[in-house]
Design a protein around this motif. Structure first.
Motif, PDB file in Angstrom:
ATOM      1  N   GLY A   1      23.087  35.751  42.747  1.00  0.00           N
ATOM      2  CA  GLY A   1      21.631  35.719  42.794  1.00  0.00           C
ATOM      3  C   GLY A   1      21.023  36.953  43.441  1.00  0.00           C
ATOM      4  O   GLY A   1      19.854  37.265  43.216  1.00  0.00           O
TER       5      GLY A   1
ATOM      6  N   PHE B   1      19.521  39.315  40.999  1.00  0.00           N
ATOM      7  CA  PHE B   1      18.346  38.891  40.248  1.00  0.00           C
ATOM      8  C   PHE B   1      17.171  38.667  41.192  1.00  0.00           C
ATOM      9  O   PHE B   1      16.694  37.554  41.366  1.00  0.00           O
ATOM     10  CB  PHE B   1      18.672  37.624  39.446  1.00  0.00           C
ATOM     11  CG  PHE B   1      19.791  37.820  38.470  1.00  0.00           C
ATOM     12  CD1 PHE B   1      19.659  38.700  37.415  1.00  0.00           C
ATOM     13  CD2 PHE B   1      20.990  37.132  38.618  1.00  0.00           C
ATOM     14  CE1 PHE B   1      20.704  38.882  36.517  1.00  0.00           C
ATOM     15  CE2 PHE B   1      22.027  37.316  37.726  1.00  0.00           C
ATOM     16  CZ  PHE B   1      21.886  38.196  36.676  1.00  0.00           C
ATOM     17  N   THR B   2      16.731  39.753  41.808  1.00  0.00           N
ATOM     18  CA  THR B   2      15.590  39.693  42.702  1.00  0.00           C
ATOM     19  C   THR B   2      14.426  40.439  42.060  1.00  0.00           C
ATOM     20  O   THR B   2      14.613  41.528  41.515  1.00  0.00           O
ATOM     21  CB  THR B   2      15.923  40.329  44.062  1.00  0.00           C
ATOM     22  OG1 THR B   2      16.340  41.681  43.850  1.00  0.00           O
ATOM     23  CG2 THR B   2      17.019  39.559  44.761  1.00  0.00           C
TER      24      THR B   2
ATOM     25  N   PRO C   1      16.797  36.534  33.276  1.00  0.00           N
ATOM     26  CA  PRO C   1      17.595  35.804  34.276  1.00  0.00           C
ATOM     27  C   PRO C   1      16.993  35.859  35.679  1.00  0.00           C
ATOM     28  O   PRO C   1      17.104  34.887  36.438  1.00  0.00           O
ATOM     29  CB  PRO C   1      18.956  36.521  34.229  1.00  0.00           C
ATOM     30  CG  PRO C   1      19.015  37.139  32.888  1.00  0.00           C
ATOM     31  CD  PRO C   1      17.612  37.539  32.572  1.00  0.00           C
ATOM     32  N   THR C   2      16.345  36.985  36.027  1.00  0.00           N
ATOM     33  CA  THR C   2      15.732  37.090  37.351  1.00  0.00           C
ATOM     34  C   THR C   2      14.656  36.035  37.537  1.00  0.00           C
ATOM     35  O   THR C   2      14.624  35.321  38.551  1.00  0.00           O
ATOM     36  CB  THR C   2      15.125  38.496  37.546  1.00  0.00           C
ATOM     37  OG1 THR C   2      16.161  39.466  37.546  1.00  0.00           O
ATOM     38  CG2 THR C   2      14.351  38.576  38.854  1.00  0.00           C
TER      39      THR C   2
ATOM     40  N   TRP D   1      16.139  32.520  37.645  1.00  0.00           N
ATOM     41  CA  TRP D   1      16.744  32.241  38.943  1.00  0.00           C
ATOM     42  C   TRP D   1      15.677  31.944  39.989  1.00  0.00           C
ATOM     43  O   TRP D   1      15.826  31.019  40.791  1.00  0.00           O
ATOM     44  CB  TRP D   1      17.599  33.436  39.362  1.00  0.00           C
ATOM     45  CG  TRP D   1      18.134  33.366  40.756  1.00  0.00           C
ATOM     46  CD1 TRP D   1      17.695  34.062  41.845  1.00  0.00           C
ATOM     47  CD2 TRP D   1      19.204  32.544  41.237  1.00  0.00           C
ATOM     48  NE1 TRP D   1      18.418  33.739  42.961  1.00  0.00           N
ATOM     49  CE2 TRP D   1      19.364  32.813  42.620  1.00  0.00           C
ATOM     50  CE3 TRP D   1      20.057  31.629  40.636  1.00  0.00           C
ATOM     51  CZ2 TRP D   1      20.327  32.189  43.399  1.00  0.00           C
ATOM     52  CZ3 TRP D   1      21.028  31.003  41.407  1.00  0.00           C
ATOM     53  CH2 TRP D   1      21.154  31.280  42.769  1.00  0.00           C
ATOM     54  N   GLN D   2      14.589  32.708  39.978  1.00  0.00           N
ATOM     55  CA  GLN D   2      13.527  32.498  40.951  1.00  0.00           C
ATOM     56  C   GLN D   2      12.836  31.147  40.745  1.00  0.00           C
ATOM     57  O   GLN D   2      12.522  30.443  41.712  1.00  0.00           O
ATOM     58  CB  GLN D   2      12.494  33.628  40.852  1.00  0.00           C
ATOM     59  CG  GLN D   2      13.016  34.988  41.265  1.00  0.00           C
ATOM     60  CD  GLN D   2      13.391  35.045  42.732  1.00  0.00           C
ATOM     61  OE1 GLN D   2      12.624  34.618  43.596  1.00  0.00           O
ATOM     62  NE2 GLN D   2      14.575  35.557  43.023  1.00  0.00           N
TER      63      GLN D   2
ATOM     64  N   TRP E   1      14.228  28.526  39.448  1.00  0.00           N
ATOM     65  CA  TRP E   1      15.198  27.522  39.863  1.00  0.00           C
ATOM     66  C   TRP E   1      15.180  27.343  41.380  1.00  0.00           C
ATOM     67  O   TRP E   1      15.308  26.230  41.893  1.00  0.00           O
ATOM     68  CB  TRP E   1      16.591  27.933  39.398  1.00  0.00           C
ATOM     69  CG  TRP E   1      17.691  27.069  39.937  1.00  0.00           C
ATOM     70  CD1 TRP E   1      18.547  27.357  40.958  1.00  0.00           C
ATOM     71  CD2 TRP E   1      18.050  25.749  39.500  1.00  0.00           C
ATOM     72  NE1 TRP E   1      19.421  26.336  41.181  1.00  0.00           N
ATOM     73  CE2 TRP E   1      19.136  25.321  40.299  1.00  0.00           C
ATOM     74  CE3 TRP E   1      17.560  24.905  38.511  1.00  0.00           C
ATOM     75  CZ2 TRP E   1      19.725  24.083  40.141  1.00  0.00           C
ATOM     76  CZ3 TRP E   1      18.157  23.668  38.348  1.00  0.00           C
ATOM     77  CH2 TRP E   1      19.224  23.265  39.153  1.00  0.00           C
ATOM     78  N   ARG E   2      14.968  28.444  42.103  1.00  0.00           N
ATOM     79  CA  ARG E   2      14.917  28.391  43.565  1.00  0.00           C
ATOM     80  C   ARG E   2      13.590  27.827  44.070  1.00  0.00           C
ATOM     81  O   ARG E   2      13.438  27.585  45.266  1.00  0.00           O
ATOM     82  CB  ARG E   2      15.126  29.779  44.152  1.00  0.00           C
ATOM     83  CG  ARG E   2      16.507  30.370  43.908  1.00  0.00           C
ATOM     84  CD  ARG E   2      16.614  31.766  44.497  1.00  0.00           C
ATOM     85  NE  ARG E   2      16.579  31.723  45.965  1.00  0.00           N
ATOM     86  CZ  ARG E   2      15.667  32.325  46.705  1.00  0.00           C
ATOM     87  NH1 ARG E   2      14.680  32.991  46.126  1.00  0.00           N
ATOM     88  NH2 ARG E   2      15.730  32.254  48.016  1.00  0.00           N
TER      89      ARG E   2
ATOM     90  N   PRO F   1      16.482  28.592  49.089  1.00  0.00           N
ATOM     91  CA  PRO F   1      17.440  28.251  48.042  1.00  0.00           C
ATOM     92  C   PRO F   1      17.999  26.859  48.241  1.00  0.00           C
ATOM     93  O   PRO F   1      18.206  26.402  49.369  1.00  0.00           O
ATOM     94  CB  PRO F   1      18.543  29.318  48.199  1.00  0.00           C
ATOM     95  CG  PRO F   1      17.897  30.426  48.979  1.00  0.00           C
ATOM     96  CD  PRO F   1      16.874  29.787  49.828  1.00  0.00           C
TER      97      PRO F   1
END
Length: 408
Positions: free
Chosen positions: A14, A17-18, A49-50, A53-54, A56-57, A406
């Motif tokens: 992760g 992917f910031t 994907p970034t 991922w964000q 999802w968090r 997270p």
């Protein structure tokens, strides 16, 4: 979760992917990669994907920011028009294509929002990446123009500068941002002033009249606010003219090409295109036809086959109707009010000058607001996003303000 030892951080995928990493890389990739296809592939690998991922968090858009909500409403309505999309000419792209474009555009907007709320310096780094990559791209575009056999066309270029009118608008935005750096007191301001030279050589060779008009308006606004920026532009302009004169002496045929770009093109069939687009709008004025609508014009003379409306305002009306047009206007009003409340002096003039670029350049050649990755991200969305974060950044901004911790 297992506690982490003091002084050590657990690495996990992760970290790649910031948003504060993806944002400058996305802006740089559009200029450095050779085509929109390559840029799109890059964004599929990093940008999507970034944001996934964000989300999802637990990251969410800033619901308290009215200009941002208006921009998301414009995106949402423009994307919703895909549901009743009418391919009136039979030459447009399919629904799947536009759904992917809309998804990428949303990811770009969220990437900027998340990055600038998680990191107070993200906006500045993104602008630095944009300027840093625009200079070699402009130089490469000029070099490619110089080695061609015939100079009857307009200077296109590399990456996001490949489409002539769009490329000129991208460079104008970069010139204004570079002037913003010149206006700052610091040892690097003359380095930024030097960076203006290739951009100012690029613009007359490109020959986009609306882009030059938007630059003139922006420079006038900035010159009234900062003598340092105005002086730097004058010096860089004189250097650019000297460089251009030297190149023309080596390539005299460029004089004819430049004059032809400005004068010999006439209206480029724009009148026919605009009349046709206006007629289509009047036939379905409220909700529009959807993003794949192309004008039913067959090729004749200077007119291309099945063109877009070649005008930002007509494009909004044809693709998304009065609703989309009103939402775009609302974005501009809220952003201008936001800038006027939070900025003073030169920074206020810079933000307003950036917002004016698509409004002026859009008189001739801008299209769908949800198309992307494409130069339209730089021309339509980037000025709005930069104005959105105009004003003093909060140095104590915490990642938790944009995303919850997270999930463990």
């Amino acid at each position: 979760m297992r506690p982490v030892e003091a002084g050590r951080r657990r690495w996990h995928p992760g970290f790649l992917f910031t948003p504060r990493l993806a944002l400058p890389l996305t802006l740089a990739a559009g200029l450095l990669l050779p085509s929109n296809a390559a840029w799109s592939t890059f964004f599929y690998i990093l940008g999507l994907p970034t944001i996934g991922w964000q989300l999802w968090r637990g990251a969410r858009p800033d619901a308290a920011n009215r200009p941002l909500l208006a921009m998301l409403a414009l995106w949402a309505w423009s994307s919703l028009t895909i549901a009743w999309d009418r391919n009136i000419s039979g030459q447009g792209d399919g629904h799947g294509y536009w759904l992917l474009n809309a998804l990428c555009t949303l990811a770009f907007l969220l990437c900027f929002d998340f990055a600038t709320r998680q990191d107070a310096s993200a906006r500045r780094r993104a602008v630095s990446a944009f300027i840093l990559c625009a200079v070699p791209t402009a130089l490469l575009s000029i070099a490619l123009f110089a080695v061609q056999d015939h100079w009857t066309g307009r200077l296109g270029g590399w990456g996001a500068l490949k489409t002539p009118v769009w490329g000129a608008s991208v460079i104008v935005i970069c010139v204004l941002l570079t002037l913003g750096r010149v206006a700052e007191a610091g040892p690097r301001r003359w380095l930024y002033a030097t960076a203006l030279v290739p951009m100012l050589v690029y613009l007359p060779l490109n020959g986009s009249r609306t882009a030059l008009l938007s630059l003139a308006m922006g420079v006038m606004m900035l010159g009234l606010s900062s003598w340092r920026a105005f002086r730097a532009l004058v010096i860089a302009g004189l250097c650019a003219l000297a460089a251009l004169a030297g190149v023309v002496l080596m390539r005299p045929v460029w004089v004819k090409a430049v004059i032809g770009n400005f004068l010999a093109r006439g209206t480029d069939c724009h009148i026919t295109i605009w009349r046709t687009a206006w007629g289509l709008f009047l036939a379905q004025p409220v909700i529009g036809y959807g993003p794949s609508a192309r004008l039913p014009i067959l090729p004749h003379g200077a007119c291309p086959a099945y063109p877009s409306p070649h005008n930002l305002y007509l494009s909004l009306l044809v693709y998304s109707g009065l609703v989309g047009f009103a939402l775009y206007g609302l974005c501009q009003i809220l952003l201008c009010r936001h800038v006027l409340r939070r900025q003073r002096g030169f920074q206020r003039a810079l933000a307003l000058a950036l917002l004016a670029v698509p409004l002026v350049s859009g008189l001739s050649d801008l299209t769908q607001v949800i198309k992307g990755p494409s130069p339209l991200w730089y021309i339509i969305w980037l000025p709005m996003l930069l104005a959105l974060r105009a004003g003093p950044e909060s140095p104590g901004t915490s990642p938790a303000s944009a995303a919850s911790p997270p999930r463990g």
